[in-house]
Design an enzyme around this catalytic site. Structure first.
Site, short mmCIF file in Angstrom:
data_model
loop_
_atom_site.label_atom_id
_atom_site.label_comp_id
_atom_site.label_asym_id
_atom_site.label_seq_id
_atom_site.Cartn_x
_atom_site.Cartn_y
_atom_site.Cartn_z
N GLU A 253 7.01 -30.06 -40.41
CA GLU A 253 7.74 -28.98 -39.74
C GLU A 253 9.00 -28.68 -40.55
OE1 GLU A 253 9.78 -27.69 -35.47
OE2 GLU A 253 8.81 -29.65 -35.67
N ASP B 254 15.10 -18.53 -41.01
CA ASP B 254 16.11 -17.51 -41.23
C ASP B 254 15.43 -16.25 -41.74
OD1 ASP B 254 18.27 -15.92 -42.12
OD2 ASP B 254 19.47 -17.70 -42.55
N ASP C 184 10.87 -14.07 -34.40
CA ASP C 184 11.18 -12.95 -33.51
C ASP C 184 11.75 -11.78 -34.30
OD1 ASP C 184 13.60 -14.13 -34.19
OD2 ASP C 184 14.53 -13.71 -32.24
N THR D 68 11.03 -22.27 -26.65
CA THR D 68 12.35 -22.85 -26.87
C THR D 68 13.43 -22.05 -26.14
OG1 THR D 68 12.83 -21.55 -28.86
CG2 THR D 68 11.61 -23.60 -29.15
N PHE E 41 16.14 -20.91 -27.49
CA PHE E 41 16.46 -19.80 -28.37
C PHE E 41 15.46 -18.66 -28.19
CE2 PHE E 41 15.31 -17.76 -32.42
CZ PHE E 41 16.50 -17.16 -32.77
#
Length: 278
Positions: free
Chosen positions: A101, A176, A212, A249, A251
């Site tokens: 991960e 990012d 996202d 999550t 976030f």
């Protein structure tokens, strides 16, 4: 800016006087490592070529609980990415499948996935020290033994330290997005990265990405679809629904509340003539 203060340092409380959520602030002597028994500040040093990196190290305050976990557990469950080859069976103490991960944030989702699938080892890579400490703390408190935390550049880990066909999966969640066009070259999911990852993933290994940021999702879909070493697991192609094994999550929930669209991509490592294996 020097870490030393010109005024005398007040008496430090004993370690037990810290509240687990309290931030750690103390003066270090010049050259003193932040965590003597924890992750190294620059494990690979200058031994590898300079290149554009997909990550940007962030300095954040470390809580007392995170610092304690780094000090106590790093020697047992931590791995500095220094370019030396690593034996995954030795690292985990077993020969179970290993999923890599890249970028785990504060580690909550990683810990949940590890708890739900104890038969799979997770090698979680990040450069964010508070997150490293938090994941170690979560693993310790919940009795997880199938998580190892790696500190440093995932490219060096893949290229220099892991043998071919050693991974059974790759997870890249909410990397990012580098939204500015001039920064797109810093995005992790690129053809060159997939070339490298393909050499370390066993046939059938699952590559799972989620983001996202819709323009990045489209780029991920394009480069994964075009790469001959990977095949979309979704019939007809396109994005996949979020699988049950990937937790929602905090976030991600905040983004969904704001109307963000989260896209998951699930591709399998394949073998066939013409693949770009090295």
């Amino acid at each position: 800016m020097s870490d030393s203060l010109s005024t005398p340092e007040p008496p430090r409380p004993a370690p037990g006087d810290h509240h687990p959520g309290e931030s750690v602030r103390r003066t270090r002597a010049k050259g003193e490592p932040r965590f003597p028994d924890g992750p190294r500040a620059d494990p690979a040093g200058s031994h590898f070529e300079r290149r554009i990196r997909s990550f940007q190290p962030r300095r954040s305050r470390v809580t007392a609980g995170q610092a304690d976990a780094l000090q106590r557990l790093w020697a047992k469950w931590g791995l500095d990415i220094d370019g030396h080859q690593v034996d995954l069976a030795d690292l985990f103490g077993n020969d179970r499948p290993v999923v890599l991960e890249i970028g785990f944030g504060m580690g909550e989702a990683t810990a949940q996935m590890a708890a739900a699938d104890p038969g799979t080892n997770i090698l979680a890579v990040d450069v964010h020290t508070p997150g490293q400490g938090n994941l170690l703390n979560l693993a310790d408190r919940t009795g997880l033994r199938n998580v190892r935390v790696a500190n440093g550049d995932a490219i060096i880990l893949l290229r220099e330290m892991l043998p071919p066909d050693s991974l059974d999966g790759l997870r890249v969640y909410f990397p990012d997005p580098w939204p500015k066009k001039r920064h797109h070259k810093r995005r992790l999911i690129q053809p060159e990265f997939l070339d490298l990852a393909a050499t370390r993933l066993r046939p059938g290994a699952l590559v799972h990405c989620a983001t996202d940021w819709e323009p990045y999702a489209q780029q991920m879909l394009e480069v994964l679809t075009a790469h001959p070493a990977f095949a979309n697991s979704r019939a007809g192609g396109g994005f996949s629904p979020r699988p049950d094994f990937r937790p929602l999550t905090r976030f991600e929930g905040q983004g969904l509340d704001k109307g963000h669209v989260v896209n998951d991509l699930l591709f399998r490592r394949v073998q066939h003539e013409g693949r770009r294996d090295h």
